[in-house]
Design a protein around this motif. Sequence first.
Motif, PDB file in Angstrom:
ATOM      1  N   ARG A 160      -4.189   8.467  -2.684  1.00 47.23           N
ATOM      2  CA  ARG A 160      -5.093   8.463  -1.524  1.00 47.23           C
ATOM      3  C   ARG A 160      -6.194   7.421  -1.667  1.00 47.23           C
ATOM      4  O   ARG A 160      -6.492   6.668  -0.726  1.00 47.23           O
ATOM      5  CB  ARG A 160      -5.717   9.849  -1.336  1.00 47.23           C
ATOM      6  CG  ARG A 160      -4.759  10.924  -0.842  1.00 47.23           C
ATOM      7  CD  ARG A 160      -5.522  12.181  -0.507  1.00 47.23           C
ATOM      8  NE  ARG A 160      -4.655  13.268  -0.062  1.00 47.23           N
ATOM      9  CZ  ARG A 160      -4.107  14.168  -0.854  1.00 47.23           C
ATOM     10  NH1 ARG A 160      -4.311  14.099  -2.181  1.00 47.23           N
ATOM     11  NH2 ARG A 160      -3.340  15.122  -0.380  1.00 47.23           N
ATOM     12  N   ASN A 161      -6.836   7.393  -2.821  1.00 46.47           N
ATOM     13  CA  ASN A 161      -7.912   6.423  -3.015  1.00 46.47           C
ATOM     14  C   ASN A 161      -7.384   4.989  -2.921  1.00 46.47           C
ATOM     15  O   ASN A 161      -8.031   4.109  -2.341  1.00 46.47           O
ATOM     16  CB  ASN A 161      -8.571   6.628  -4.379  1.00 46.47           C
ATOM     17  CG  ASN A 161      -9.736   5.693  -4.603  1.00 46.47           C
ATOM     18  OD1 ASN A 161     -10.738   5.759  -3.893  1.00 46.47           O
ATOM     19  ND2 ASN A 161      -9.616   4.790  -5.570  1.00 46.47           N
ATOM     20  N   SER A 162      -6.201   4.754  -3.466  1.00 44.50           N
ATOM     21  CA  SER A 162      -5.611   3.419  -3.416  1.00 44.50           C
ATOM     22  C   SER A 162      -5.212   3.045  -1.990  1.00 44.50           C
ATOM     23  O   SER A 162      -5.294   1.877  -1.603  1.00 44.50           O
ATOM     24  CB  SER A 162      -4.398   3.343  -4.344  1.00 44.50           C
ATOM     25  OG  SER A 162      -4.794   3.498  -5.687  1.00 44.50           O
ATOM     26  N   PHE A 163      -4.784   4.022  -1.205  1.00 39.99           N
ATOM     27  CA  PHE A 163      -4.481   3.771   0.206  1.00 39.99           C
ATOM     28  C   PHE A 163      -5.739   3.253   0.913  1.00 39.99           C
ATOM     29  O   PHE A 163      -5.680   2.276   1.668  1.00 39.99           O
ATOM     30  CB  PHE A 163      -3.983   5.050   0.883  1.00 39.99           C
ATOM     31  CG  PHE A 163      -3.660   4.876   2.344  1.00 39.99           C
ATOM     32  CD1 PHE A 163      -2.348   4.625   2.749  1.00 39.99           C
ATOM     33  CD2 PHE A 163      -4.644   4.978   3.315  1.00 39.99           C
ATOM     34  CE1 PHE A 163      -2.041   4.470   4.087  1.00 39.99           C
ATOM     35  CE2 PHE A 163      -4.355   4.815   4.657  1.00 39.99           C
ATOM     36  CZ  PHE A 163      -3.049   4.561   5.052  1.00 39.99           C
ATOM     37  N   ILE A 168      -8.832  -1.061   3.618  1.00 42.78           N
ATOM     38  CA  ILE A 168     -10.069  -1.815   3.816  1.00 42.78           C
ATOM     39  C   ILE A 168      -9.890  -3.279   3.434  1.00 42.78           C
ATOM     40  O   ILE A 168     -10.435  -4.179   4.086  1.00 42.78           O
ATOM     41  CB  ILE A 168     -11.224  -1.164   3.030  1.00 42.78           C
ATOM     42  CG1 ILE A 168     -11.518   0.227   3.614  1.00 42.78           C
ATOM     43  CG2 ILE A 168     -12.477  -2.036   3.058  1.00 42.78           C
ATOM     44  CD1 ILE A 168     -12.412   1.090   2.766  1.00 42.78           C
ATOM     45  N   LYS A 169      -9.097  -3.532   2.398  1.00 44.06           N
ATOM     46  CA  LYS A 169      -8.817  -4.924   2.021  1.00 44.06           C
ATOM     47  C   LYS A 169      -8.117  -5.657   3.162  1.00 44.06           C
ATOM     48  O   LYS A 169      -8.428  -6.826   3.451  1.00 44.06           O
ATOM     49  CB  LYS A 169      -7.930  -4.938   0.776  1.00 44.06           C
ATOM     50  CG  LYS A 169      -7.515  -6.332   0.293  1.00 44.06           C
ATOM     51  CD  LYS A 169      -8.722  -7.145  -0.154  1.00 44.06           C
ATOM     52  CE  LYS A 169      -8.316  -8.387  -0.934  1.00 44.06           C
ATOM     53  NZ  LYS A 169      -7.406  -9.288  -0.195  1.00 44.06           N
ATOM     54  N   ALA A 170      -7.193  -4.993   3.838  1.00 41.62           N
ATOM     55  CA  ALA A 170      -6.498  -5.615   4.965  1.00 41.62           C
ATOM     56  C   ALA A 170      -7.461  -5.912   6.105  1.00 41.62           C
ATOM     57  O   ALA A 170      -7.391  -6.982   6.732  1.00 41.62           O
ATOM     58  CB  ALA A 170      -5.368  -4.706   5.449  1.00 41.62           C
ATOM     59  N   GLY A 227       0.312   3.486  -3.078  1.00 37.27           N
ATOM     60  CA  GLY A 227      -0.705   3.832  -2.102  1.00 37.27           C
ATOM     61  C   GLY A 227      -1.421   2.615  -1.557  1.00 37.27           C
ATOM     62  O   GLY A 227      -1.696   2.520  -0.355  1.00 37.27           O
ATOM     63  N   GLU A 228      -1.717   1.647  -2.433  1.00 37.18           N
ATOM     64  CA  GLU A 228      -2.448   0.455  -2.000  1.00 37.18           C
ATOM     65  C   GLU A 228      -1.622  -0.378  -1.020  1.00 37.18           C
ATOM     66  O   GLU A 228      -2.137  -0.882  -0.026  1.00 37.18           O
ATOM     67  CB  GLU A 228      -2.842  -0.380  -3.215  1.00 37.18           C
ATOM     68  CG  GLU A 228      -3.891  -1.430  -2.903  1.00 37.18           C
ATOM     69  CD  GLU A 228      -4.582  -1.957  -4.155  1.00 37.18           C
ATOM     70  OE1 GLU A 228      -5.146  -3.060  -4.075  1.00 37.18           O
ATOM     71  OE2 GLU A 228      -4.564  -1.271  -5.199  1.00 37.18           O
ATOM     72  N   ARG A 229      -0.336  -0.504  -1.310  1.00 38.51           N
ATOM     73  CA  ARG A 229       0.526  -1.261  -0.400  1.00 38.51           C
ATOM     74  C   ARG A 229       0.650  -0.568   0.950  1.00 38.51           C
ATOM     75  O   ARG A 229       0.658  -1.216   2.002  1.00 38.51           O
ATOM     76  CB  ARG A 229       1.912  -1.435  -1.021  1.00 38.51           C
ATOM     77  CG  ARG A 229       1.961  -2.419  -2.173  1.00 38.51           C
ATOM     78  CD  ARG A 229       3.385  -2.717  -2.579  1.00 38.51           C
ATOM     79  NE  ARG A 229       3.460  -3.692  -3.652  1.00 38.51           N
ATOM     80  CZ  ARG A 229       4.568  -4.291  -4.038  1.00 38.51           C
ATOM     81  NH1 ARG A 229       5.717  -3.983  -3.431  1.00 38.51           N
ATOM     82  NH2 ARG A 229       4.572  -5.176  -5.015  1.00 38.51           N
ATOM     83  N   SER A 230       0.755   0.750   0.914  1.00 36.31           N
ATOM     84  CA  SER A 230       0.852   1.507   2.155  1.00 36.31           C
ATOM     85  C   SER A 230      -0.426   1.361   2.976  1.00 36.31           C
ATOM     86  O   SER A 230      -0.380   1.183   4.199  1.00 36.31           O
ATOM     87  CB  SER A 230       1.122   2.985   1.847  1.00 36.31           C
ATOM     88  OG  SER A 230       1.233   3.737   3.036  1.00 36.31           O
ATOM     89  N   GLY A 231      -1.578   1.427   2.305  1.00 36.66           N
ATOM     90  CA  GLY A 231      -2.854   1.273   2.992  1.00 36.66           C
ATOM     91  C   GLY A 231      -3.022  -0.117   3.571  1.00 36.66           C
ATOM     92  O   GLY A 231      -3.538  -0.285   4.688  1.00 36.66           O
ATOM     93  N   HIS A 232      -2.603  -1.136   2.833  1.00 36.01           N
ATOM     94  CA  HIS A 232      -2.722  -2.507   3.318  1.00 36.01           C
ATOM     95  C   HIS A 232      -1.868  -2.715   4.566  1.00 36.01           C
ATOM     96  O   HIS A 232      -2.286  -3.389   5.521  1.00 36.01           O
ATOM     97  CB  HIS A 232      -2.308  -3.488   2.222  1.00 36.01           C
ATOM     98  CG  HIS A 232      -2.757  -4.894   2.475  1.00 36.01           C
ATOM     99  ND1 HIS A 232      -2.066  -5.755   3.301  1.00 36.01           N
ATOM    100  CD2 HIS A 232      -3.849  -5.591   2.037  1.00 36.01           C
ATOM    101  CE1 HIS A 232      -2.700  -6.914   3.357  1.00 36.01           C
ATOM    102  NE2 HIS A 232      -3.778  -6.849   2.597  1.00 36.01           N
TER     103      HIS A 232
END
Length: 255
Positions: A160-163, A168-170, A227-232
């Motif tokens: 979740r945190n990585s998402f 936000i990075k995107a 998670g980070e890739r999904s969030g981006h």
Amino acid sequence: MIQDKTIDKIKKLLEHAESAEKIGNQAEAAAFMKKVNKLTLEHKISLASVNAYDPNNTDESITDSEVDYYEHGLPVQSRAAKYVWDLARAISKANNCRHLVQNGSNKIWFVGRASDREICTYMFVIAYRTLLTDCVKEYRKADANARRLGMRSEMMRGWRNSFRIGFIKAIQDRLNESREEVKKTTDPETFALITTNQLIAVNDYVNENYGRSARSMRGSSSRNEYGERSGHKSGSNCSLAGGAINGSSIKQLNQ
């Protein structure tokens, strides 16, 4: 203000000149431009100032306004959330504003000119809502997949945190890209006028009215690439429209 009235008059003359030129009346267009040149010289006003002028977005309109979470159906929390602060920071920076926070709360205030604050609030509400809903939806799909593989502890730790970080990075990347596009198509004087110069008065307002900074916050050190890739991906697809750079004709971002 006298200068505001003069700029408004110049803008109307420029509109008349443009209309005359469109219908092929070069003599009338030249006459209007002669009046424009006379006024700009008399009042020491550059055409860059005229083009960037927005009568509803003057220094006198600078103040702070809270994002009404209840009105927009956003959760009100009794604790601060770093990702909320980070999202507000990215959006305010792109729109010649500053953001204010309250320790022990996830509430956000934007500081800036009237139109800029409205754009910040609009973009923040859309982005925050999308982040929350997509995080839940994508987490459930990722969790179901990890369970099927029997690797839930390995694949879901810190998801979740990585998402949120990826999302936000995107958003930051998109805002920065829009700013660079404006910079490429705008002369340096106008770009400085609608970015750096406009932020000076906003910073002065913050310094005069708010002396103490909120404590800094550290995010979780646990990073999850899934998670980070999904969030981006979610942040890249988030539908945003508003003004990253403010000017009379420079007011568009990320369709």
